[in-house]
Write an enzyme that holds these catalytic residues in place. Structure first.
Site, PDB file in Angstrom:
ATOM      1  N   GLU A  14       0.705  -1.446   0.298  1.00 18.33           N
ATOM      2  CA  GLU A  14      -0.376   0.044   0.109  1.00 18.33           C
ATOM      3  C   GLU A  14       0.788   1.176   0.439  1.00 18.33           C
ATOM      4  O   GLU A  14       1.834   1.292   0.353  1.00 18.33           O
ATOM      5  CB  GLU A  14      -0.981   0.516   1.430  1.00 18.33           C
ATOM      6  N   ARG A  34      -8.520   0.596  12.611  1.00 16.20           N
ATOM      7  CA  ARG A  34      -7.117   1.397  12.184  1.00 16.20           C
ATOM      8  C   ARG A  34      -7.492   2.474  11.358  1.00 16.20           C
ATOM      9  O   ARG A  34      -8.575   2.641  10.503  1.00 16.20           O
ATOM     10  CB  ARG A  34      -6.230  -0.046  11.743  1.00 16.20           C
ATOM     11  N   ASN A  69      -6.224   3.967   8.076  1.00 10.08           N
ATOM     12  CA  ASN A  69      -6.030   2.576   6.479  1.00 10.08           C
ATOM     13  C   ASN A  69      -4.604   3.742   5.131  1.00 10.08           C
ATOM     14  O   ASN A  69      -4.249   3.240   5.019  1.00 10.08           O
ATOM     15  CB  ASN A  69      -7.365   2.443   5.908  1.00 10.08           C
ATOM     16  N   ASP A 119      -9.392   1.790  -5.011  1.00 10.05           N
ATOM     17  CA  ASP A 119      -8.953   1.672  -3.505  1.00 10.05           C
ATOM     18  C   ASP A 119      -7.922   3.160  -3.605  1.00 10.05           C
ATOM     19  O   ASP A 119      -8.539   4.209  -4.128  1.00 10.05           O
ATOM     20  CB  ASP A 119      -7.717   0.541  -3.931  1.00 10.05           C
TER      21      ASP A 119
END
Length: 288
Positions: free
Chosen positions: A15, A98, A100, A196
């Protein structure tokens, strides 16, 4: 445009690619592997192991280390002379949440999203805004999986994904950081994958990694599909422009959620890819 695998590191959740122009280096993370990676323009590779999830890395305008998102908070992070971490904010209410994804806008503000990692069907995700004065504010609530955001070249439009709903939204950004006029910019359909990580190029077009769709796509500011890059992996996760001319598109990927059969069928999953494009990107904005 055929992607080239430049690091077959098999990250479970690659990522957050970031091209650091001053260092001529691409940074990216293996989020659930607690690892920060870097690739130099000359091919050199580097890895730093962190004590918890590292979700994103962003540059500071003063050049004094980086800003980073860890599983439970926003920190300052230094890599030299040794790894050092200083927490600034820990806003998450419980351990299932959390951080991201995140991005800096043209005004030097960080926009950082969260999610419920234990149950992504729950709309517990929030988008936080960290201002240059250090103040942290909640910008959006009731997201499932916050991904992105990215911003138009004039800074007046923010694009932001809820990957669970396969949607990209657009918002008007005020000078003070307020968001107005929320609207559905694109609903992704069967076979397209979920939106995404994303970025904007120098023609104000939006590039989106489409998780589960085995592709990275370029869209006009109106949401019209312009270009499709077929990926050799099912789960491309994020994109960033880099290289001296900003015409190299770097693409992270993941094998998160795979069983052994899926990993065997998608052997390059988790690799870092690059592809040369015709339209350059723009330099990454810096916090501060």
């Amino acid at each position: 445009m055929i992607p080239d695998c430049i690091w077959p590191l098999a990250a479970e959740l690659g990522e957050g690619p970031l091209w650091h122009a001053a260092e001529q280096r691409l940074y990216f993370v293996n989020l659930v592997g607690n690892a920060l990676h870097a690739v130099d323009a000359d091919g050199g590779r580097h890895t730093w192991q962190l004590p918890t999830y590292v979700c994103w890395l962003l540059p500071r305008k003063d050049g004094d280390g980086f800003m980073a998102g860890l599983r439970d908070g926003i920190v300052r992070l230094w890599l030299v002379p040794e790894l050092r971490i200083e927490y600034l904010h820990r806003p998450l209410e419980h351990g299932d949440l959390r951080f991201n994804d995140a991005k800096v806008d043209a005004a030097g503000r960080i926009w950082a999203g969260t999610m419920n990692a234990a149950d992504v069907s729950r709309p517990h995700g929030k988008l936080f805004r960290l201002d240059p004065d250090g103040g942290l504010r909640t910008a959006l609530t009731e997201y499932h999986i916050c991904n992105g955001p990215t911003f138009s070249l004039d800074g007046r439009t923010m694009y932001h994904n809820d990957s669970f709903l396969d949607r990209t939204y657009a918002y008007d950004v005020n000078a003070d950081g307020g968001l107005d006029n929320p609207r559905l910019w694109r609903q992704f359909g069967a076979g397209e994958g979920s939106p995404d990580g994303m970025t904007v190029d120098s023609e104000d077009c939006v590039w989106i990694a489409q998780w589960g769709g085995a592709r990275v796509c370029r869209y006009s500011p109106a949401g019209e599909l312009l270009t499709t890059i077929a990926m050799p992996v099912a789960q491309p996760s994020s994109v960033a422009f880099g290289g001296p001319d900003l015409k190299t598109l770097y693409i992270t990927s993941a094998w998160q959620g795979y069983d052994d059969a899926c990993r065997a069928a998608d052997p390059q999953a988790g690799a870092l890819f690059s592809v040369r494009v015709d339209v350059p990107g723009v330099p990454a904005a810096q916090f501060g």
